[in-house]
Design a protein around this motif. Structure first.
Motif, PDB file in Angstrom:
ATOM      1  N   GLY A  39       0.719  -1.173  -0.082  1.00  0.00           N
ATOM      2  CA  GLY A  39       0.093   0.090  -0.061  1.00  0.00           C
ATOM      3  C   GLY A  39       0.999   1.247   0.042  1.00  0.00           C
ATOM      4  N   PRO A  40       0.745   2.161   0.982  1.00  0.00           N
ATOM      5  CA  PRO A  40       1.523   3.363   1.016  1.00  0.00           C
ATOM      6  C   PRO A  40       2.871   3.234   1.552  1.00  0.00           C
ATOM      7  CG  PRO A  40      -0.141   3.359   2.817  1.00  0.00           C
ATOM      8  CD  PRO A  40      -0.455   2.131   2.116  1.00  0.00           C
ATOM      9  N   ILE A  41       3.061   1.831   2.064  1.00  0.00           N
ATOM     10  CA  ILE A  41       4.584   1.806   2.667  1.00  0.00           C
ATOM     11  C   ILE A  41       5.168   1.154   1.455  1.00  0.00           C
ATOM     12  CG2 ILE A  41       5.902   0.855   4.359  1.00  0.00           C
ATOM     13  CD1 ILE A  41       3.473   0.833   6.070  1.00  0.00           C
ATOM     14  N   GLN A  42       6.391   1.605   1.103  1.00  0.00           N
ATOM     15  CA  GLN A  42       7.497   1.122   0.161  1.00  0.00           C
ATOM     16  C   GLN A  42       8.735   1.226   0.843  1.00  0.00           C
ATOM     17  OE1 GLN A  42       6.919   3.059  -3.384  1.00  0.00           O
ATOM     18  NE2 GLN A  42       4.981   2.362  -3.945  1.00  0.00           N
ATOM     19  N   ILE A  43       9.542   0.083   0.632  1.00  0.00           N
ATOM     20  CA  ILE A  43      10.763  -0.167   1.175  1.00  0.00           C
ATOM     21  C   ILE A  43      11.796  -0.497  -0.125  1.00  0.00           C
ATOM     22  CG2 ILE A  43      12.539  -1.185   2.831  1.00  0.00           C
ATOM     23  CD1 ILE A  43      10.223  -1.598   4.596  1.00  0.00           C
ATOM     24  N   SER A  44      12.516   0.083  -0.395  1.00  0.00           N
ATOM     25  CA  SER A  44      13.563  -0.210  -1.531  1.00  0.00           C
ATOM     26  C   SER A  44      14.902   0.066  -1.121  1.00  0.00           C
ATOM     27  CB  SER A  44      13.073   0.510  -2.677  1.00  0.00           C
ATOM     28  OG  SER A  44      13.262   1.906  -2.453  1.00  0.00           O
ATOM     29  N   HIS A  45      15.956  -0.329  -1.912  1.00  0.00           N
ATOM     30  CA  HIS A  45      17.382  -0.067  -1.760  1.00  0.00           C
ATOM     31  C   HIS A  45      17.948  -0.016  -2.953  1.00  0.00           C
ATOM     32  CE1 HIS A  45      17.586  -4.499  -2.417  1.00  0.00           C
ATOM     33  NE2 HIS A  45      18.758  -4.159  -2.844  1.00  0.00           N
ATOM     34  N   ASP A  46      19.050   0.819  -3.001  1.00  0.00           N
ATOM     35  CA  ASP A  46      19.827   0.963  -4.477  1.00  0.00           C
ATOM     36  C   ASP A  46      20.873  -0.128  -4.457  1.00  0.00           C
ATOM     37  OD1 ASP A  46      18.117   3.013  -5.401  1.00  0.00           O
ATOM     38  OD2 ASP A  46      19.633   4.549  -4.383  1.00  0.00           O
ATOM     39  N   LYS A  47      21.091  -0.910  -5.765  1.00  0.00           N
ATOM     40  CA  LYS A  47      22.017  -1.698  -5.679  1.00  0.00           C
ATOM     41  C   LYS A  47      22.923  -1.162  -7.010  1.00  0.00           C
ATOM     42  CE  LYS A  47      23.135  -6.669  -6.923  1.00  0.00           C
ATOM     43  NZ  LYS A  47      22.373  -7.741  -7.132  1.00  0.00           N
ATOM     44  N   LYS A  48      24.314  -1.003  -6.576  1.00  0.00           N
ATOM     45  CA  LYS A  48      25.423  -0.481  -7.697  1.00  0.00           C
ATOM     46  C   LYS A  48      25.847  -1.772  -8.245  1.00  0.00           C
ATOM     47  CE  LYS A  48      29.068   2.836  -8.049  1.00  0.00           C
ATOM     48  NZ  LYS A  48      29.939   3.869  -7.482  1.00  0.00           N
ATOM     49  N   GLU A  49      25.948  -1.798  -9.633  1.00  0.00           N
ATOM     50  CA  GLU A  49      26.557  -2.834 -10.387  1.00  0.00           C
ATOM     51  C   GLU A  49      27.708  -2.081 -11.152  1.00  0.00           C
ATOM     52  OE1 GLU A  49      24.050  -5.678 -12.398  1.00  0.00           O
ATOM     53  OE2 GLU A  49      22.629  -5.294 -10.734  1.00  0.00           O
ATOM     54  N   THR A  50      28.811  -2.982 -11.375  1.00  0.00           N
ATOM     55  CA  THR A  50      29.904  -2.514 -12.138  1.00  0.00           C
ATOM     56  C   THR A  50      30.234  -3.317 -13.304  1.00  0.00           C
ATOM     57  OG1 THR A  50      30.980  -1.252 -10.303  1.00  0.00           O
ATOM     58  CG2 THR A  50      32.367  -1.624 -12.046  1.00  0.00           C
ATOM     59  N   VAL A  51      30.294  -3.108 -14.455  1.00  0.00           N
ATOM     60  CA  VAL A  51      30.813  -3.895 -15.632  1.00  0.00           C
ATOM     61  C   VAL A  51      32.186  -3.686 -15.973  1.00  0.00           C
ATOM     62  CG1 VAL A  51      30.278  -4.532 -17.841  1.00  0.00           C
ATOM     63  CG2 VAL A  51      28.560  -4.092 -16.368  1.00  0.00           C
ATOM     64  N   PRO A  52      33.074  -4.565 -15.687  1.00  0.00           N
ATOM     65  CA  PRO A  52      34.469  -4.217 -16.133  1.00  0.00           C
ATOM     66  C   PRO A  52      34.729  -4.313 -17.396  1.00  0.00           C
ATOM     67  CG  PRO A  52      34.390  -6.470 -15.108  1.00  0.00           C
ATOM     68  CD  PRO A  52      32.687  -5.667 -14.926  1.00  0.00           C
ATOM     69  N   ILE A  53      35.720  -3.571 -18.011  1.00  0.00           N
ATOM     70  CA  ILE A  53      36.309  -3.558 -19.293  1.00  0.00           C
ATOM     71  C   ILE A  53      37.636  -4.124 -19.103  1.00  0.00           C
ATOM     72  CG2 ILE A  53      36.844  -2.316 -21.309  1.00  0.00           C
ATOM     73  CD1 ILE A  53      34.502  -0.236 -20.828  1.00  0.00           C
ATOM     74  N   SER A  54      37.687  -5.191 -19.927  1.00  0.00           N
ATOM     75  CA  SER A  54      38.868  -5.937 -19.686  1.00  0.00           C
ATOM     76  C   SER A  54      40.104  -5.094 -20.612  1.00  0.00           C
ATOM     77  CB  SER A  54      38.890  -7.325 -20.347  1.00  0.00           C
ATOM     78  OG  SER A  54      40.246  -7.910 -20.666  1.00  0.00           O
ATOM     79  N   PRO A  55      41.268  -4.766 -20.099  1.00  0.00           N
ATOM     80  CA  PRO A  55      42.528  -4.608 -20.798  1.00  0.00           C
ATOM     81  C   PRO A  55      42.720  -5.164 -22.001  1.00  0.00           C
ATOM     82  CG  PRO A  55      42.944  -4.701 -18.672  1.00  0.00           C
ATOM     83  CD  PRO A  55      41.582  -5.495 -18.769  1.00  0.00           C
ATOM     84  N   ILE A  56      42.681  -6.418 -22.128  1.00  0.00           N
ATOM     85  CA  ILE A  56      42.781  -7.051 -23.409  1.00  0.00           C
ATOM     86  C   ILE A  56      41.851  -6.402 -24.659  1.00  0.00           C
ATOM     87  CG2 ILE A  56      42.660  -9.249 -24.603  1.00  0.00           C
ATOM     88  CD1 ILE A  56      43.558 -10.443 -21.733  1.00  0.00           C
TER      89      ILE A  56
END
Length: 73
Positions: free
Chosen positions: A36-53
């Motif tokens: 209903g009016p109550i919402q609980i959320s969280h932020d999730k940070k994701e990292t996509v690495p770029i290979s030096p190759i």
């Protein structure tokens, strides 16, 4: 400019950016509770690495395409 030269320049820039940053990050917001009016959320940070190759391959391919584009004149 020839298409090969333009693609080569783009690949060189992508290779340099790949070496400089090492990857890119983005944030997702996940809802844990939606009652209903109550919402609980969280932020999730994701990292996509770029290979030096991959950065090296892009850089070398870019230099090769610029050389081929300049040579074909």
């Amino acid at each position: 400019m020839k298409p090969a030269t333009i693609i080569g320049i783009v690949l060189i820039l992508l290779g340099i950016i790949g070496f400089a940053t090492g990857g890119f990050s983005f944030t997702h917001q996940h809802k844990d509770v939606d009652a209903g009016p109550i919402q609980i959320s969280h932020d999730k940070k994701e990292t996509v690495p770029i290979s030096p190759i991959l950065s090296t391959i892009a850089l070398v391919a870019g230099v090769g395409l610029v050389a081929v584009g300049a040579k074909s004149r």
